[in-house]
Design a protein around this motif. Structure first.
Motif, PDB file in Angstrom:
ATOM      1  N   THR A 137       0.850  -1.177   0.000  1.00 27.22           N
ATOM      2  CA  THR A 137       0.000   0.000   0.000  1.00 27.22           C
ATOM      3  C   THR A 137       0.888   1.230   0.000  1.00 27.22           C
ATOM      4  OG1 THR A 137      -0.158   0.248   2.409  1.00 27.22           O
ATOM      5  CG2 THR A 137      -1.689  -1.277   1.356  1.00 27.22           C
ATOM      6  N   LEU A 138       0.291   2.376  -0.202  1.00 28.89           N
ATOM      7  CA  LEU A 138       1.037   3.621  -0.208  1.00 28.89           C
ATOM      8  C   LEU A 138       1.215   4.237   1.169  1.00 28.89           C
ATOM      9  CD1 LEU A 138      -0.450   5.432  -3.340  1.00 28.89           C
ATOM     10  CD2 LEU A 138       1.763   4.294  -3.145  1.00 28.89           C
TER      11      LEU A 138
ATOM     12  N   MET B 272       6.144   9.341  -2.024  1.00 28.78           N
ATOM     13  CA  MET B 272       5.990   9.251  -3.461  1.00 28.78           C
ATOM     14  C   MET B 272       6.375  10.560  -4.126  1.00 28.78           C
ATOM     15  SD  MET B 272       2.659   7.890  -5.525  1.00 28.78           S
ATOM     16  CE  MET B 272       1.919   9.505  -5.706  1.00 28.78           C
ATOM     17  N   GLY B 273       6.968  10.432  -5.264  1.00 26.24           N
ATOM     18  CA  GLY B 273       7.340  11.610  -6.012  1.00 26.24           C
ATOM     19  C   GLY B 273       7.096  11.428  -7.489  1.00 26.24           C
ATOM     20  N   TRP B 274       7.134  12.543  -8.167  1.00 27.61           N
ATOM     21  CA  TRP B 274       7.069  12.554  -9.616  1.00 27.61           C
ATOM     22  C   TRP B 274       8.324  13.233 -10.146  1.00 27.61           C
ATOM     23  CZ3 TRP B 274       3.326  10.177 -12.491  1.00 27.61           C
ATOM     24  CH2 TRP B 274       2.176   9.772 -11.807  1.00 27.61           C
TER      25      TRP B 274
ATOM     26  N   THR C 296       7.160  19.174 -21.546  1.00 25.95           N
ATOM     27  CA  THR C 296       7.251  17.949 -22.330  1.00 25.95           C
ATOM     28  C   THR C 296       8.375  17.064 -21.825  1.00 25.95           C
ATOM     29  OG1 THR C 296       6.321  18.967 -24.321  1.00 25.95           O
ATOM     30  CG2 THR C 296       7.674  17.006 -24.620  1.00 25.95           C
ATOM     31  N   ALA C 297       8.036  15.847 -21.484  1.00 23.17           N
ATOM     32  CA  ALA C 297       9.004  14.908 -20.929  1.00 23.17           C
ATOM     33  C   ALA C 297       8.308  13.582 -20.678  1.00 23.17           C
ATOM     34  CB  ALA C 297       9.598  15.443 -19.621  1.00 23.17           C
ATOM     35  N   ILE C 298       9.102  12.600 -20.344  1.00 19.60           N
ATOM     36  CA  ILE C 298       8.553  11.382 -19.780  1.00 19.60           C
ATOM     37  C   ILE C 298       8.451  11.587 -18.276  1.00 19.60           C
ATOM     38  CG2 ILE C 298       8.853   8.913 -19.428  1.00 19.60           C
ATOM     39  CD1 ILE C 298      10.485   8.831 -21.988  1.00 19.60           C
ATOM     40  N   TYR C 299       7.290  11.334 -17.748  1.00 21.17           N
ATOM     41  CA  TYR C 299       7.047  11.519 -16.328  1.00 21.17           C
ATOM     42  C   TYR C 299       7.059  10.169 -15.627  1.00 21.17           C
ATOM     43  CZ  TYR C 299       5.966  16.427 -16.875  1.00 21.17           C
ATOM     44  OH  TYR C 299       6.055  17.776 -17.118  1.00 21.17           O
ATOM     45  N   TYR C 300       7.790  10.122 -14.540  1.00 17.66           N
ATOM     46  CA  TYR C 300       7.955   8.891 -13.791  1.00 17.66           C
ATOM     47  C   TYR C 300       7.406   9.033 -12.382  1.00 17.66           C
ATOM     48  CZ  TYR C 300      11.354   7.671 -17.418  1.00 17.66           C
ATOM     49  OH  TYR C 300      11.974   7.399 -18.611  1.00 17.66           O
ATOM     50  N   CYS C 301       6.632   8.081 -11.996  1.00 12.13           N
ATOM     51  CA  CYS C 301       6.252   7.948 -10.605  1.00 12.13           C
ATOM     52  C   CYS C 301       7.396   7.286  -9.859  1.00 12.13           C
ATOM     53  CB  CYS C 301       4.980   7.115 -10.486  1.00 12.13           C
ATOM     54  SG  CYS C 301       4.361   6.908  -8.806  1.00 12.13           S
ATOM     55  N   ALA C 302       7.622   7.709  -8.635  1.00 10.27           N
ATOM     56  CA  ALA C 302       8.742   7.201  -7.863  1.00 10.27           C
ATOM     57  C   ALA C 302       8.343   7.028  -6.404  1.00 10.27           C
ATOM     58  CB  ALA C 302       9.930   8.155  -7.956  1.00 10.27           C
ATOM     59  N   GLY C 303       9.008   6.104  -5.733  1.00  9.92           N
ATOM     60  CA  GLY C 303       8.698   5.879  -4.335  1.00  9.92           C
ATOM     61  C   GLY C 303       9.891   5.399  -3.537  1.00  9.92           C
ATOM     62  N   ARG C 304       9.797   5.614  -2.264  1.00  7.75           N
ATOM     63  CA  ARG C 304      10.763   5.078  -1.319  1.00  7.75           C
ATOM     64  C   ARG C 304      10.046   4.812   0.005  1.00  7.75           C
ATOM     65  NH1 ARG C 304      16.491   4.846  -0.930  1.00  7.75           N
ATOM     66  NH2 ARG C 304      17.131   4.410   1.220  1.00  7.75           N
ATOM     67  N   MET C 305      10.202   3.620   0.505  1.00  8.52           N
ATOM     68  CA  MET C 305       9.514   3.225   1.720  1.00  8.52           C
ATOM     69  C   MET C 305      10.084   3.943   2.923  1.00  8.52           C
ATOM     70  SD  MET C 305       6.902   1.274   2.341  1.00  8.52           S
ATOM     71  CE  MET C 305       6.929   0.127   0.950  1.00  8.52           C
TER      72      MET C 305
END
Length: 124
Positions: free
Chosen positions: A28-29, A34-36, A91-100
């Motif tokens: 779960t979150l 979380m970041g973008w 304009t770009a590729i957007y990435y979701c990112a996470g770290r516990m």
């Protein structure tokens, strides 16, 4: 362990809006900062927005402030990035990112989990 999948990218005219979604699986979150991030061709991956695991605390790059809003629905294991007033330079590729167990996530070097990316293209 944790898998992140982005969606919602596409082509939009300058001034338009998009909402990106990031669905998490494996966890779960609730404990996941979380970041973008985004990356344009030939450029380094850069921070866009981040939220604490609870979603209470949010952080934005200067380029995103006032236009982008990060949010999350931990019950749905989904994070969002609402992007308004889009500019061609977004304009770009957007990435979701996470770290516990991280309080916030604003540095790419701290990211443990990356989504596959979704293309955002803003036409003039």
């Amino acid at each position: 362990q944790v898998q992140l999948v982005e969606s919602g990218g596409g082509l939009v005219q300058a001034g338009g809006s998009l909402r990106l979604s990031c669905e998490a699986s494996g966890r779960t979150l609730s404990n996941l900062a979380m970041g973008w991030f985004r990356q344009a061709p030939g450029k380094e991956r850069e921070f866009v927005a981040s939220s604490s695991p609870s979603g209470v605390n949010t952080y934005y790059a200067d380029s995103a402030k006032g236009r982008f809003t990060i949010s999350r629905d931990n019950a749905k294991n989904t994070g969002y990035l609402q992007m308004n007033s889009l500019k061609p330079e977004d304009t770009a590729i957007y990435y979701c990112a996470g770290r516990m167990y991280e309080t916030y996530l604003t540095r790419a070097s701290r990211v443990n989990y990356w989504g596959q990316g979704t293309q955002v293209t803003v036409s003039p």
